[in-house]
Motif scaffolding. Structure first.
Motif, PDB file in Angstrom:
ATOM      1  N   ILE A   7       9.100   1.194  -1.945  1.00  0.00           N
ATOM      2  CA  ILE A   7       8.655   1.156  -0.548  1.00  0.00           C
ATOM      3  C   ILE A   7       7.364   0.365  -0.415  1.00  0.00           C
ATOM      4  O   ILE A   7       7.246  -0.551   0.396  1.00  0.00           O
ATOM      5  N   ALA A   8       6.390   0.699  -1.264  1.00  0.00           N
ATOM      6  CA  ALA A   8       5.079   0.074  -1.134  1.00  0.00           C
ATOM      7  C   ALA A   8       5.160  -1.426  -1.378  1.00  0.00           C
ATOM      8  O   ALA A   8       4.595  -2.231  -0.616  1.00  0.00           O
ATOM      9  N   ALA A   9       5.890  -1.834  -2.424  1.00  0.00           N
ATOM     10  CA  ALA A   9       6.014  -3.259  -2.727  1.00  0.00           C
ATOM     11  C   ALA A   9       6.758  -3.968  -1.607  1.00  0.00           C
ATOM     12  O   ALA A   9       6.396  -5.085  -1.209  1.00  0.00           O
ATOM     13  N   ASN A  10       7.769  -3.317  -1.053  1.00  0.00           N
ATOM     14  CA  ASN A  10       8.536  -3.917   0.031  1.00  0.00           C
ATOM     15  C   ASN A  10       7.651  -4.163   1.251  1.00  0.00           C
ATOM     16  O   ASN A  10       7.712  -5.224   1.873  1.00  0.00           O
ATOM     17  N   ILE A  11       6.804  -3.175   1.578  1.00  0.00           N
ATOM     18  CA  ILE A  11       5.905  -3.354   2.724  1.00  0.00           C
ATOM     19  C   ILE A  11       4.993  -4.555   2.467  1.00  0.00           C
ATOM     20  O   ILE A  11       4.831  -5.428   3.315  1.00  0.00           O
ATOM     21  N   ALA A  12       4.414  -4.609   1.254  1.00  0.00           N
ATOM     22  CA  ALA A  12       3.479  -5.684   0.945  1.00  0.00           C
ATOM     23  C   ALA A  12       4.152  -7.048   1.020  1.00  0.00           C
ATOM     24  O   ALA A  12       3.567  -8.026   1.505  1.00  0.00           O
ATOM     25  N   LEU A  13       5.419  -7.122   0.567  1.00  0.00           N
ATOM     26  CA  LEU A  13       6.100  -8.412   0.539  1.00  0.00           C
ATOM     27  C   LEU A  13       6.586  -8.838   1.928  1.00  0.00           C
ATOM     28  O   LEU A  13       6.558 -10.019   2.260  1.00  0.00           O
ATOM     29  N   GLN A  14       7.033  -7.864   2.737  1.00  0.00           N
ATOM     30  CA  GLN A  14       7.631  -8.198   4.031  1.00  0.00           C
ATOM     31  C   GLN A  14       6.611  -8.306   5.155  1.00  0.00           C
ATOM     32  O   GLN A  14       6.841  -9.013   6.134  1.00  0.00           O
TER      33      GLN A  14
END
Lengths: 259, 311
Positions: free
Chosen positions: B260-267
């Motif tokens: 979740i956290a990585a996805n938020i940072a990337l998107q």
């Protein structure tokens, strides 16, 4: 199963500091020997050297000989762990294992010796040890409760039950009543009286009436000055030490004129 | 009568009053900050939960969108925990009960130093050093333990998969778990340790009889703090792992569940409109997961508090 102990020329060091010097004393089997003396005179250190518990402190070491039933306690091949299984110890403050129930506390030592134990054997051993420690009647209906739920005096008797459950040769007691009230103290003293038929008991105490009440032999330790090593001044039958000691400082200590 | 009134309200000293006011203020501040974050997540996130396909990268519902990421987050964190906890407990035990004083001190400093390394450094280290180094090990696991769903393979040649991400996370949470375990182990009462030794316990038996039971709740708390850090870790995972929205237990292959956290940072940089709300809503889910983890840990710690040794 009780054994006698022969100590000759024992020195105890903490690092370079000589804490106890030149102790020579025979300790008779199936009797109670009391160590008395002022604080810091090395009687606890000496007691702990009898089951090699002083080695727990870094830098502590011993010179001299302690012979238990013909075996050298500090011989090259002697394993301190094996020594402690033969020579049980009860401490100044009650220390049942807080994470274990009363039942588990009693068989904790046996679990170390024999990994597999039948349920019935364990039950019997627990009952026997608790009966010997005069605690059974008080705890038989709550063996699964934590050991720390008991009163101080009961906890100390639980610790004694734990120590005798492994059927040691010798039982060392380091001021076992100093944290207890008079009623619990009297219960423990009665217990010591019963236990001496089966065990060799060595007790350190600050309470001279207690030494007079429970012991057959008394040893008086003293130190000439702070920073000097503690020494064994004299030992003998308790009646003699308390009525007619050879040494003047023993007389002074017992009559309360110093220390 | 005036004296009586005074005795009913004993005088409060100024120092006491200042101290209690400060403590109360700090306590309230924590609650306000937490409430603020929760309200932000709810207000901004709820539109995301009800968002349509357009903002969900082609998924039918928000739950279908967040599911794989939630799974990936928990999965990566569990891998990290499984690897880190035994090592951390071992190091802590070595420092507290085995090592000579000087070695223990030095080792303690080194572990603390590890905690001071920024997470981006761990991410870059994971890409450039750890992942290529791990490839032979992964290959070996695939060949020899390939029947387990975790090591099915085929191994990604760059090594930048869930396996590496989990290990990087493990290294990152190692210091905090070690530090807390060490402190807890050192606090085992000497009296209990001596009781065990006097019964004829070896050092290891003494540790099992006294240090572990006494430190049990501490180990759980330390693990949960580590887990909390692993769940929320963004950068290292975002750098190492190219996650996608799938469910997979396979740690070695090219396709991995994102977190979740990585996805938020990337998107986030490219998101606009409801897509932003969707990302914030996934943050809300992460918040709930972390909260649930801490709550469970508290329950585990409390369950045997009667036997904890605190009484």
């Amino acid at each position: 199963m009780a054994k006698s102990i022969d100590v000759s020329d024992l020195n105890i060091y903490y690092g370079d500091f000589l804490a106890v010097e030149g102790v020579t004393i025979p300790i008779a089997a199936k009797s109670v020997t009391a160590f008395i003396g002022p604080s810091g005179c090395g009687k606890s250190s000496f007691l702990r050297s009898l089951n090699r518990m002083h080695e727990v402190i870094p830098g502590a070491r011993v010179e001299g000989k302690i012979i238990i039933d013909g075996n050298d306690l500090y011989g090259a091949g002697t394993d301190p762990v094996a020594v402690r299984r033969e020579i049980g110890m009860v401490f100044q403050r009650p220390n049942p294992f807080p994470t274990m129930s009363i039942y588990e506390n009693v068989i904790a030592g046996m679990r170390l010796n024999a990994k597999r134990m039948k349920k019935s054997e364990a039950d019997d051993a627990v009952e026997k040890s608790l009966r010997s420690a005069n605690l059974w009647a008080e705890v038989e209906d709550r063996l699964r409760r934590p050991g720390s739920s008991l009163s101080g005096g009961q906890q100390q008797r639980l610790c004694i039950a734990r120590a005798i459950a492994v059927e040691p040769q010798v039982l060392l007691m380091d001021e076992p009543c100093s944290a207890l009230d008079p009623i619990s103290t009297s219960a423990i003293e009665d217990l010591i009286h019963d236990l001496q038929h089966d065990y060799t008991i060595v007790i350190v105490t600050h309470n001279m009436q207690q030494a007079a009440r429970v012991s057959e032999t008394t040893a008086f330790f003293n130190l000439s000055a702070v920073g000097e090593p503690g020494r064994l001044v004299e030992y003998g039958s308790t009646t003699k030490i308390f009525s007619n000691p050879d040494n003047e400082s023993t007389e002074a200590y017992i009559s309360g004129r110093f220390g | 009568m005036a004296t009586r009134t005074r005795s009913e309200h004993p005088p409060v000293r100024r120092g006491d009053r200042i101290f209690s006011a400060t403590a109360l203020g700090a306590g309230i501040l924590i609650l306000l900050i937490l409430a603020g974050v929760a309200i932000f997540l709810l207000v901004q996130g709820v539109p995301g939960i009800t968002a349509g396909r357009g903002s969900l990268s082609g998924r039918d519902s928000f739950w279908a969108y967040v599911g794989p990421f939630a799974f990936g987050t928990v999965y990566a964190s569990i891998i990290a925990l499984v690897v880190a906890v035994p090592i951390a407990v071992g190091i802590a035990l070595f420092i507290s009960h085995y090592a000579p004083r000087r070695v223990a001190l030095a080792l303690g400093y080194i572990v603390d130093l590890l905690a001071a390394v920024p997470s981006v450094v761990f991410g870059v280290w994971g890409i450039t050093v750890l992942s290529p180094a791990l490839v032979p090990i992964m290959q070996w696991l695939e060949d020899n333990a390939g029947f387990l769903p975790f090591f099915e393979g085929p191994t990604l040649t760059s090594g930048r998969n869930m396996f590496t991400a989990g290990l990087v996370l493990a290294v990152m949470i190692l210091p905090i778990i070690t530090a807390i375990c060490r402190e807890v182990f050192l606090q085992t009462p000497r009296l209990h340790e001596e009781a065990a030794l006097a019964l004829g316990a070896t050092r290891w038996e003494m540790i099992r009889m006294t240090v572990f039971p006494y430190g049990r709740s501490g180990i759980v708390s330390a693990s949960m703090l580590g887990l909390g850090r692993a769940l929320g870790e963004t950068l290292a995972v975002a750098l190492v792992l190219s996650g996608s929205a799938i469910y997979t237990f396979n740690t070695l292959a090219a396709e991995n569940s994102g977190t979740i956290a990585a996805n938020i940072a990337l998107q986030f940089p490219e998101a606009s409109g409801t897509a932003v709300n969707v990302l914030i809503a996934t943050g809300l889910i992460l918040f709930v997961i972390t909260f649930a983890v801490n709550y469970t840990a508290r329950k585990i710690v409390d369950r045997r508090s009667e036997f904890s040794g605190a009484n």
